[in-house]
Design an enzyme around this catalytic site. Sequence first.
Site, PDB file in Angstrom:
ATOM      1  N   SER A  99      47.589  39.794  42.526  1.00  0.00           N
ATOM      2  CA  SER A  99      46.958  38.465  42.522  1.00  0.00           C
ATOM      3  C   SER A  99      46.012  38.396  41.327  1.00  0.00           C
ATOM      4  O   SER A  99      44.926  38.986  41.350  1.00  0.00           O
ATOM      5  CB  SER A  99      46.190  38.225  43.822  1.00  0.00           C
ATOM      6  OG  SER A  99      47.073  38.193  44.909  1.00  0.00           O
ATOM      7  N   LYS A 174      49.141  31.224  44.907  1.00  0.00           N
ATOM      8  CA  LYS A 174      48.300  32.251  45.541  1.00  0.00           C
ATOM      9  C   LYS A 174      46.824  31.870  45.504  1.00  0.00           C
ATOM     10  O   LYS A 174      46.079  32.097  46.463  1.00  0.00           O
ATOM     11  CB  LYS A 174      48.512  33.604  44.852  1.00  0.00           C
ATOM     12  CG  LYS A 174      47.683  34.751  45.458  1.00  0.00           C
ATOM     13  CD  LYS A 174      47.982  34.960  46.940  1.00  0.00           C
ATOM     14  CE  LYS A 174      47.013  35.947  47.600  1.00  0.00           C
ATOM     15  NZ  LYS A 174      47.247  37.337  47.238  1.00  0.00           N
ATOM     16  N   LYS A 242      37.115  38.550  43.970  1.00  0.00           N
ATOM     17  CA  LYS A 242      37.841  38.441  42.707  1.00  0.00           C
ATOM     18  C   LYS A 242      38.769  37.230  42.712  1.00  0.00           C
ATOM     19  O   LYS A 242      38.835  36.468  41.738  1.00  0.00           O
ATOM     20  CB  LYS A 242      38.620  39.732  42.454  1.00  0.00           C
ATOM     21  CG  LYS A 242      39.477  39.747  41.194  1.00  0.00           C
ATOM     22  CD  LYS A 242      40.932  39.373  41.438  1.00  0.00           C
ATOM     23  CE  LYS A 242      41.638  40.361  42.339  1.00  0.00           C
ATOM     24  NZ  LYS A 242      43.090  40.021  42.523  1.00  0.00           N
TER      25      LYS A 242
END
Length: 298
Positions: A99, A174, A242
């Site tokens: 990701s 995502k 993140k």
Amino acid sequence: MINNIGFIGLGIMGKPMAGHLIRGGHKLFLHSRSGVPEELIKEGGNRCATPKEVAQNAEIIFLMLPDAPDVEKVLFGHGGIADSLNKHPTKKIIVDMSSISPLKTIKFADRINQLGCDYVDAPVSGGDVGAKNATLTIMVGADESVFDKIKPILGLMGQTITLIGANGAGQICKVANQIIVALTVEAVGEALLFASKAGADPARVRQALLGGFASSRVLEVHGNRMIKRSFDPGFRIELQQKDLAIALSCASELGVSLPNTAITQSLYNACIAHGDAKWDNSAIVCMLEKLSNHQIKN
């Protein structure tokens, strides 16, 4: 048929995913900076010293890494995948299931394409449970012809596999997924904390909510972790932080306001500041509890 497969990154997610590919009848060439787990070798996996060695032996190479700098190093660093691609006559496929930033993904794809190979971004949702049970949701950015070629292999690791669009589109999906998940985890934390402070049994509240409109996979899995105080990852707080940073950075470039994402990100930042970076992201409830206790004291 693609028989020789590479897999780089064998952590909480990558290890079970690679195992499914081995049991699916493929020959696996494996590399991980933390070392290749012995159980994968016993199942028939082949240990490789570098990403370059993986690429030399495999027709398709999967990556499952923490962040964009890790992906860039594996792809283009010394001993990286690109060192093999530009000297190999076969057109290979790189599938990044990490990701990372959609913008970084597009740049990486362009560089791999210039070396005569195909690139796919295929981030996943479903966490360690989905990885172990091969029930991941996989969001794909790729040319349709490449997607058709790799879909049967993705099907060994996931249950819902969707071609979103060209390179970068999988990562965009995502990011959208992480916005929904993170905000829902935070909302479940607030709800169960409220129930507990108001004098109700949060376990019974959760059970009741699972039968109503508030039901969700997050309430089922993360709500249970909050109640049982089971914060072993899972999906670590530092990774959720993140991903939300990626969302906010992309939103800033697009001129899009994500106010609740920013608030949730600040809570994860606080978790990290308190030393909870390695805990499962459901541990955000601990920060909510600390803020609640602080208000009571004041």
